[in-house]
Design an enzyme around this catalytic site. Sequence first.
Site, PDB file in Angstrom:
ATOM      1  N   SER A   1       0.823  -1.219   0.000  1.00 31.11           N
ATOM      2  CA  SER A   1       0.000   0.000   0.000  1.00 31.11           C
ATOM      3  C   SER A   1       0.856   1.268   0.000  1.00 31.11           C
ATOM      4  CB  SER A   1      -0.945   0.008   1.206  1.00 31.11           C
ATOM      5  OG  SER A   1      -0.198  -0.046   2.398  1.00 31.11           O
TER       6      SER A   1
ATOM      7  N   GLU B   1       0.879   0.792  10.364  1.00 34.46           N
ATOM      8  CA  GLU B   1       1.129  -0.620  10.041  1.00 34.46           C
ATOM      9  C   GLU B   1       1.409  -1.413  11.313  1.00 34.46           C
ATOM     10  OE1 GLU B   1       0.356  -1.297   7.177  1.00 34.46           O
ATOM     11  OE2 GLU B   1       0.628   0.556   6.049  1.00 34.46           O
TER      12      GLU B   1
HETATM   13  C1  BEZ Z   1       4.534  -1.437   1.958  1.00 37.36           C
HETATM   14  O1  BEZ Z   1       3.761  -1.067   1.107  1.00 37.36           O
HETATM   15  O2  BEZ Z   1       5.736  -1.394   1.767  1.00 37.36           O
HETATM   16  C2  BEZ Z   1       4.036  -1.897   3.246  1.00 37.36           C
HETATM   17  C3  BEZ Z   1       3.205  -2.978   3.276  1.00 37.36           C
HETATM   18  C4  BEZ Z   1       2.746  -3.419   4.485  1.00 37.36           C
HETATM   19  C5  BEZ Z   1       3.100  -2.768   5.647  1.00 37.36           C
HETATM   20  C6  BEZ Z   1       3.924  -1.682   5.599  1.00 37.36           C
HETATM   21  C7  BEZ Z   1       4.402  -1.248   4.400  1.00 37.36           C
END
Ligand code: BEZ
Length: 173
Positions: A16, A87
Amino acid sequence: MRSPQAKPTWLFGYGSLIYKVDFPYLRSEQASISGWQRRFWQGSHDHRGTPEQPGRVVTLVPAAKVVCKGVAYLVENDVFHHLDHREKNGYQRFEIDIKLSKEQQRVSGILYVADKHNTAYLGAASTRDIATQIARSHGPSGSNRDYLLQLAEALRDLDDLDPHVFELESLLR
Ligand code: BEZ
């Protein structure tokens, strides 16, 4: 003068973070990392699902010779506090070597990975079962389906033909 800890840091986004950029950054570059692949193996009961019906979101798992494309952001350190909260469901920060696509420059940076030791981890399942779970799940950040479709769209723009994500996308469409 900046203290050494406050030096801007590269952050690699593979999920994301590619399309939901709700943080300030100094630079962004298309980028890649080696030896990791995306998998919808992390449970989400706080964003794209609920405790009763957890959704599935991406994490990275080690995979020899696989290149994972994404976006690298050069960020100030306080961005990590924001993302640690966003997150918080099992992801941890790790150091990683990142290749910036434009200048083929290698930099050291940080990414977020949720591994099997966190309580929200769901692990492997058949593509069909993962697609069914994604189709059914909704959470405070929206539907799990939209998360998948937005990620697939963003990966198309990066030319990252990730078979795991695109197989799920075709089952969901
Ligand atoms: C990312 O898009 O890098 C990401 C995915 C999940 C958790 C944190 C970051």
